[in-house]
Write a protein that holds these residues in place. Structure first.
Motif, PDB file in Angstrom:
ATOM      1  N   LEU A   1     -42.934  36.164 -20.753  1.00  0.00           N
ATOM      2  CA  LEU A   1     -42.109  34.992 -21.008  1.00  0.00           C
ATOM      3  C   LEU A   1     -42.857  33.756 -20.554  1.00  0.00           C
ATOM      4  CD1 LEU A   1     -38.722  36.419 -19.692  1.00  0.00           C
ATOM      5  CD2 LEU A   1     -39.246  35.920 -22.080  1.00  0.00           C
ATOM      6  N   GLN A   2     -42.379  32.618 -21.025  1.00  0.00           N
ATOM      7  CA  GLN A   2     -42.998  31.349 -20.654  1.00  0.00           C
ATOM      8  C   GLN A   2     -41.905  30.293 -20.540  1.00  0.00           C
ATOM      9  OE1 GLN A   2     -45.411  28.455 -23.366  1.00  0.00           O
ATOM     10  NE2 GLN A   2     -46.924  29.880 -22.500  1.00  0.00           N
ATOM     11  N   VAL A   3     -42.019  29.454 -19.531  1.00  0.00           N
ATOM     12  CA  VAL A   3     -41.121  28.315 -19.359  1.00  0.00           C
ATOM     13  C   VAL A   3     -41.942  27.041 -19.432  1.00  0.00           C
ATOM     14  CG1 VAL A   3     -39.714  27.062 -17.677  1.00  0.00           C
ATOM     15  CG2 VAL A   3     -39.309  29.482 -18.071  1.00  0.00           C
ATOM     16  N   ARG A   4     -41.412  26.066 -20.159  1.00  0.00           N
ATOM     17  CA  ARG A   4     -42.093  24.779 -20.307  1.00  0.00           C
ATOM     18  C   ARG A   4     -41.332  23.716 -19.522  1.00  0.00           C
ATOM     19  NH1 ARG A   4     -43.898  21.543 -25.798  1.00  0.00           N
ATOM     20  NH2 ARG A   4     -43.330  19.445 -25.105  1.00  0.00           N
ATOM     21  N   THR A   5     -42.075  22.878 -18.794  1.00  0.00           N
ATOM     22  CA  THR A   5     -41.500  21.750 -18.063  1.00  0.00           C
ATOM     23  C   THR A   5     -42.127  20.459 -18.567  1.00  0.00           C
ATOM     24  OG1 THR A   5     -41.208  23.117 -16.077  1.00  0.00           O
ATOM     25  CG2 THR A   5     -41.082  20.734 -15.800  1.00  0.00           C
ATOM     26  N   ASP A   6     -41.321  19.573 -19.145  1.00  0.00           N
ATOM     27  CA  ASP A   6     -41.821  18.289 -19.647  1.00  0.00           C
ATOM     28  C   ASP A   6     -41.902  17.280 -18.504  1.00  0.00           C
ATOM     29  OD1 ASP A   6     -41.925  19.348 -22.178  1.00  0.00           O
ATOM     30  OD2 ASP A   6     -40.005  18.493 -22.824  1.00  0.00           O
ATOM     31  N   PHE A   7     -42.981  16.490 -18.504  1.00  0.00           N
ATOM     32  CA  PHE A   7     -43.141  15.454 -17.496  1.00  0.00           C
ATOM     33  C   PHE A   7     -42.874  14.079 -18.105  1.00  0.00           C
ATOM     34  CE2 PHE A   7     -46.052  18.760 -15.566  1.00  0.00           C
ATOM     35  CZ  PHE A   7     -45.134  19.151 -14.620  1.00  0.00           C
ATOM     36  N   LYS A   8     -43.880  13.359 -18.464  1.00  0.00           N
ATOM     37  CA  LYS A   8     -43.674  12.026 -19.019  1.00  0.00           C
ATOM     38  C   LYS A   8     -44.795  11.693 -19.998  1.00  0.00           C
ATOM     39  CE  LYS A   8     -46.074   9.805 -15.146  1.00  0.00           C
ATOM     40  NZ  LYS A   8     -45.972   8.791 -14.067  1.00  0.00           N
ATOM     41  N   ASP A   9     -44.586  10.628 -20.758  1.00  0.00           N
ATOM     42  CA  ASP A   9     -45.591  10.209 -21.730  1.00  0.00           C
ATOM     43  C   ASP A   9     -46.840   9.713 -21.017  1.00  0.00           C
ATOM     44  OD1 ASP A   9     -44.068  10.876 -23.848  1.00  0.00           O
ATOM     45  OD2 ASP A   9     -43.457   8.850 -24.385  1.00  0.00           O
ATOM     46  N   THR A  10     -47.982  10.053 -21.611  1.00  0.00           N
ATOM     47  CA  THR A  10     -49.274   9.643 -21.074  1.00  0.00           C
ATOM     48  C   THR A  10     -50.092   9.041 -22.210  1.00  0.00           C
ATOM     49  OG1 THR A  10     -49.245  11.447 -19.463  1.00  0.00           O
ATOM     50  CG2 THR A  10     -51.375  10.428 -19.917  1.00  0.00           C
ATOM     51  N   LEU A  11     -50.733   7.900 -21.961  1.00  0.00           N
ATOM     52  CA  LEU A  11     -51.543   7.244 -22.981  1.00  0.00           C
ATOM     53  C   LEU A  11     -52.961   7.807 -22.951  1.00  0.00           C
ATOM     54  CD1 LEU A  11     -51.138   4.989 -25.107  1.00  0.00           C
ATOM     55  CD2 LEU A  11     -52.189   3.405 -23.473  1.00  0.00           C
TER      56      LEU A  11
END
Length: 466
Positions: free
Chosen positions: A46-56
């Motif tokens: 299984l895999q869990v994804r954690t979103d952080f923030k936008d990066t330029l």
């Protein structure tokens, strides 16, 4: 092509679970990783994804996110960082060192040179038809249509994108595939992971406390992408008091219901829930009292590997917020435990269960749904025993009709009561005399009707109270 069979079984069927809009499908952060060789599918993790923030990065916005791979969420085996961008019909995925993993122009409908798994290759496109009732050759692709971009020389190396959801739904490097799990229950578990929700199910109720479990059908409007609903039924469950059965403490419960689709009311029935200091039984299933939290793992079952997912979520219905424990497995059912009341429930297909009302320790929350009445078609309003030899039936008819009713024993198919009469327009209420009924036993009721311009039949059943 074997990969099409795979995606039909493991990807497209998940759409029926539904959310408020199509875009919310992509809110699930849970993925399954598996192999598919020689027509054998095996889940490997299984895999869990954690979103952080936008990066330029080079004047382009990328969403930074972390992936965690595991077979048991309590023991993370591998962690990675990626950067993802959907912009102007172009999808780019970068790894932690900013090397390109995927680079695909998803506006193109012909062959293109794209990057798949870090390699520039010639790719072909296949639109994945998620419809169920249309000719396969009539698909007109839109931005809602999943698009599979695969290596022209090897169709098992691919990336499947859904532009409208801005998600990479499935990808395969030819050895194993990673698939996002879509559905309300996976969204709920994802929300529990994000907020670290936890709860304990040791309920505290008093006589007269109750809940209302309301079921509705949920599907998408293909034109608007918005979820639409149809009321299906509700069940009111009330705690009456305690009793002792075979030396074991049990909760005496009362349940009644109403079906919006048929217009028929379900008789009030009593049932018992055996309870101890360590938990309680729902049917044959024991539900322990404990602290519930996120638990995600791969389990072995009958020589096959499957997943077992659990999380705590919160639902808000018309301002009424309540907790629920969500459990999902590889089977098509979704299981829910309520921390505040001993009445687990199950969902299947596109039917969604919600708690619309509760009264706990005398405190009422939510809005209790009430019975409505169907008046645009013939329907059974109510069937119940009034003695051990009499059954009362209430039916609504649109016209004056010739009616033929038979009551049968389910086990023997023997007719134990019958009635022929001419109905009036509107509500018809009458008593049918029967052979002696057995308390707690179920019987079937068959109703045939015939008129000048209208004929048909419907059936139902009841459990004798006498």
């Amino acid at each position: 092509m074997r990969i099409i069979i795979l995606m039909t079984l493991l990807f497209l069927t998940q759409f029926s679970f539904g959310q408020a809009s199509r875009k919310e499908m992509a809110e699930s952060k849970i993925y399954v990783r598996a192999t598919y060789f020689d027509q054998n599918n095996e889940i490997i993790g299984l895999q869990v994804r954690t979103d952080f923030k936008d990066t330029l990065i080079e004047n382009r916005n990328f969403l930074k996110f972390k992936t965690e791979d595991f077979t048991d969420y309590s023991d993370i085996e591998k962690t990675d960082i990626y950067y993802e961008s959907f912009k102007d019909g172009n999808y780019i995925l970068l790894n932690r060192t900013l090397q390109t993993v995927h680079n695909i122009d998803y506006n193109k409908t012909n062959e293109q040179i794209a990057t798949l798994f870090g390699e520039q290759v010639k790719t072909s496109l296949e639109f994945i038809d998620t419809r169920r009732s249309y000719p396969r050759d009539s698909l007109v692709a839109t931005d809602k249509t999943p698009r599979k971009y695969f290596k022209t020389e090897n169709s098992e190396i691919y990336a499947l994108l859904i532009p409208a959801l801005k998600t990479l739904a499935v990808s395969s490097d030819g050895q194993f595939y990673t698939k996002q799990l879509f559905g309300d229950n996976y969204n709920d578990i994802s929300e529990g992971i994000k907020n670290n929700f936890q709860t304990n199910n040791r309920f505290d109720i008093q006589s007269g406390d109750e809940i209302q479990l309301f079921y509705r059908r949920k599907w998408y409007n293909d034109s608007t992408g918005i979820a639409e609903y149809q009321d299906k039924q509700f069940k009111n469950v009330k705690y009456i008091g305690d009793t002792i059965v075979d030396g074991n403490k049990s909760l005496k419960m009362e349940i009644e219901g109403y079906n919006y689709l048929s217009g028929s009311k379900e008789d009030t029935e009593e049932f018992l829930i055996q309870v101890s200091d360590s938990g309680y039984y729902s049917g044959n299933q024991f539900i322990p009292f404990k602290d519930y939290k996120t638990e995600l793992k791969i389990i072995g079952q009958n020589g096959q590997k499957s997943f077992s997912l659990q999380g705590v979520s919160k639902d808000t219905i018309n301002g009424f917020t309540y907790e629920k424990i969500v459990q999902a497995t590889s089977d098509p059912y979704r299981y829910f435990i309520l921390p505040f009341f001993p009445m687990p429930f199950v969902e299947f297909g596109n039917v969604q269960g919600i708690i619309t009302y509760s009264k706990i320790k005398g405190i009422e929350k939510g809005t209790k749904r009430e019975r409505t009445y169907i008046t645009d078609e013939n329907n059974i309003r109510d069937i119940s025993s009034v003695s051990d030899r009499k059954v009362e039936i209430e039916i609504y008819f649109l016209d004056k009709l010739d009616i033929d009713i038979e009551i049968k024993d389910y086990e023997t198919d023997e007719i134990i009561g019958s009635l022929k009469f001419k109905s009036k327009k509107g509500i018809n209420s009458f008593i049918i005399e029967t052979d002696k009924l057995e308390k707690g036993k179920s019987y079937s009721v068959q109703i045939n009707y015939k008129g000048d311009n209208n004929s048909g039949s419907f059936s139902n059943g009841f459990k004798s109270k006498h």
